[in-house]
Design a protein around this motif. Structure first.
Motif, short mmCIF file in Angstrom:
data_model
loop_
_atom_site.label_atom_id
_atom_site.label_comp_id
_atom_site.label_asym_id
_atom_site.label_seq_id
_atom_site.Cartn_x
_atom_site.Cartn_y
_atom_site.Cartn_z
N TYR A 144 -6.56 -2.08 -5.19
CA TYR A 144 -7.13 -0.72 -4.82
C TYR A 144 -8.72 -0.63 -4.85
O TYR A 144 -9.14 0.44 -4.68
CB TYR A 144 -6.67 0.46 -5.85
CG TYR A 144 -6.71 0.23 -7.27
CD1 TYR A 144 -8.12 0.73 -7.96
CD2 TYR A 144 -5.91 -0.44 -8.18
CE1 TYR A 144 -8.32 0.40 -9.27
CE2 TYR A 144 -6.29 -0.80 -9.43
CZ TYR A 144 -7.34 -0.21 -10.04
OH TYR A 144 -7.78 -0.34 -11.22
N GLU B 236 -2.62 6.20 -10.45
CA GLU B 236 -1.72 6.55 -9.58
C GLU B 236 -1.16 5.29 -9.08
O GLU B 236 -0.09 5.38 -8.91
CB GLU B 236 -2.26 7.10 -8.51
CG GLU B 236 -1.62 7.74 -7.40
CD GLU B 236 -0.59 8.81 -7.61
OE1 GLU B 236 0.23 9.20 -6.83
OE2 GLU B 236 -0.89 9.45 -8.65
N SER B 237 -1.95 4.29 -9.10
CA SER B 237 -1.31 2.90 -8.82
C SER B 237 -0.28 2.51 -9.60
O SER B 237 0.75 2.04 -9.23
CB SER B 237 -2.57 1.85 -8.50
OG SER B 237 -1.94 0.63 -8.40
N GLU B 238 -0.52 2.68 -11.06
CA GLU B 238 0.51 2.13 -11.91
C GLU B 238 1.68 2.87 -11.73
O GLU B 238 2.89 2.44 -11.87
CB GLU B 238 -0.04 2.50 -13.26
CG GLU B 238 -1.39 1.48 -13.84
CD GLU B 238 -0.64 -0.03 -13.95
OE1 GLU B 238 0.48 -0.12 -14.10
OE2 GLU B 238 -1.38 -0.79 -14.32
N HIS C 14 -0.62 -4.22 -5.74
CA HIS C 14 -1.38 -3.22 -5.13
C HIS C 14 -2.96 -3.40 -5.36
O HIS C 14 -3.20 -3.01 -6.79
CB HIS C 14 -1.08 -1.82 -5.60
CG HIS C 14 -1.79 -0.81 -4.90
ND1 HIS C 14 -2.32 0.31 -5.53
CD2 HIS C 14 -2.16 -0.53 -3.46
CE1 HIS C 14 -2.98 0.94 -4.80
NE2 HIS C 14 -2.89 0.63 -3.47
N ILE D 220 -7.42 6.86 -9.75
CA ILE D 220 -6.64 5.74 -8.71
C ILE D 220 -5.91 4.79 -9.43
O ILE D 220 -4.93 4.51 -8.95
CB ILE D 220 -7.62 5.20 -7.61
CG1 ILE D 220 -8.16 6.46 -6.91
CG2 ILE D 220 -7.04 4.12 -7.02
CD1 ILE D 220 -9.39 5.98 -5.81
N ASP E 81 0.88 -1.19 -0.08
CA ASP E 81 -0.13 -0.02 -0.03
C ASP E 81 0.79 1.26 -0.09
O ASP E 81 0.29 2.28 0.12
CB ASP E 81 -0.88 -0.08 1.34
CG ASP E 81 -0.08 -0.20 2.57
OD1 ASP E 81 1.07 -0.27 2.55
OD2 ASP E 81 -1.02 -0.25 3.68
N SER F 255 -0.93 -3.88 -10.81
CA SER F 255 -2.22 -3.22 -10.28
C SER F 255 -3.41 -3.65 -10.33
O SER F 255 -3.77 -4.12 -11.52
CB SER F 255 -2.31 -1.71 -10.96
OG SER F 255 -3.29 -0.99 -10.40
N LYS G 277 2.71 4.54 -9.20
CA LYS G 277 3.66 4.20 -8.03
C LYS G 277 4.25 3.06 -8.16
O LYS G 277 5.51 2.60 -7.55
CB LYS G 277 2.79 4.28 -6.72
CG LYS G 277 2.27 5.47 -6.09
CD LYS G 277 1.56 5.55 -5.10
CE LYS G 277 0.99 6.78 -4.47
NZ LYS G 277 0.36 7.10 -3.44
N LEU G 278 3.61 1.85 -8.76
CA LEU G 278 4.32 0.69 -9.00
C LEU G 278 5.49 0.62 -9.96
O LEU G 278 6.53 0.19 -9.55
CB LEU G 278 3.29 -0.32 -9.45
CG LEU G 278 2.05 -0.89 -8.43
CD1 LEU G 278 1.15 -1.57 -9.18
CD2 LEU G 278 2.88 -1.98 -7.39
N GLU H 192 -10.16 1.64 -2.02
CA GLU H 192 -9.75 2.78 -1.95
C GLU H 192 -10.78 3.62 -3.09
O GLU H 192 -10.89 4.66 -2.87
CB GLU H 192 -8.57 3.25 -2.95
CG GLU H 192 -7.34 2.42 -1.95
CD GLU H 192 -6.11 2.79 -2.68
OE1 GLU H 192 -5.64 3.86 -3.21
OE2 GLU H 192 -5.12 1.79 -2.36
#
Length: 281
Positions: free
Chosen positions: A38, A64-66, A36, A61, A9, A91, A68-69, A41
């Motif tokens: 999500y 953003e997940s992609e 992750h 979201i 997370d 993700s 950050k990964l 979320e």
């Protein structure tokens, strides 16, 4: 080649679990998958909005997940420079448990490694709700790493057992491999006031010996009191590096997991905790 799945997370505890995993398998060819999930979320804050707003937030979201990964994979590669390791980010618009189970099946995951707490966990609890859910419902071995625990090669592994339930070789294989690789001592702890074992217990104890040929296996006993406290005390008094338990029907660990939190029972190890699953996969 090992396949290791690490839920994230993007909290400090999750990064700590990744660092621990990279150390455990630093000398082995390993595929690390950072996942992750999500869905919560999205559904949590946006369940009462119109579809257009919902889709917009979901896509935001997901993006953003992609990002950050991708950053996590690049940062890990940059810091480690380990040619034996490969990294991939996943993700998933699913709940954490569903995402882990689906991916574990598709990639034949050997082990899940995760932090004991996430972004919002209180310092007063030992295991966050996500960790407990993964212990309970994911049909794959799970290693939970406390955020305050600095990596050290496990030399003493505690494996509590009452020898009442039969084990399966596949669930003990991981313990045998780890004990062999680290030349670790495995201490099988029997919590009882009596030394005598039934025929069933003797058979299961013998099977345990036969299934751990690479471990330096010892059998120890402590008197009956609160079992969680007995385990915690033994860890502290004997410098244990890793706690291992099996989650199976009608086991002590199942009783712990089906309380609202493990903390109410008093099991609060400050060392990594490996849960092996005696459940269908």
């Amino acid at each position: 080649m090992k396949n290791i799945l690490i839920p994230t997370d993007f909290s400090s505890n999750a990064y700590h679990a990744i660092a621990y995993a990279l150390n455990v398998f630093k000398c082995e060819r390993t595929n690390f998958y950072f996942i992750h999930a999500y869905a919560d979320e999205v559904y949590g804050p946006y369940h009462n909005v119109d579809k257009e707003t919902f889709d917009k937030q979901k896509n935001s979201i997901a993006d953003e997940s992609e990002k950050k990964l991708n950053k996590l994979v690049i940062d890990t590669q940059t810091k480690t420079h380990n040619p034996l390791h490969k990294y991939e980010g996943i993700s998933s618009f699913e709940s954490l448990v569903d995402a882990i189970n689906d991916f574990a099946d598709s990639k034949n995951i050997d082990l899940i490694i995760m932090g004991t707490k996430g972004k919002t966990a209180s310092s007063k609890i030992t295991f966050g709700s996500n960790t407990v859910q993964v212990f309970k419902y994911v049909k794959c071995p799970v290693l939970a790493v406390p955020d305050q625990y600095d990596y050290s090669q496990p030399k003493k592994i505690l494996f509590p057992s009452n020898y009442m339930l039969p084990y399966k070789r596949r669930e003990l294989k991981l313990l045998d491999i780890m004990a062999g690789e680290f030349k670790a001592e495995v201490l099988s702890l029997y919590i009882s006031d009596f030394e005598d074992l039934s025929l069933r217990q003797l058979d299961n104890k013998k099977f345990l010996e036969e299934s751990l040929p690479n471990a330096r296996l010892s059998f120890v006993r402590t008197g009956v009191h609160n079992r969680a406290n007995a385990i915690t005390e033994y860890i502290k008094e004997n410098d244990i590096d890793l706690l291992v338990m099996v989650n199976s029907r009608h086991s002590f660990l199942e009783d712990l997991l089906y309380q609202s939190t493990i903390d109410k029972i008093g099991l609060s190890p400050t060392i990594p905790f490996l849960v092996m699953q005696n459940l269908p996969r």
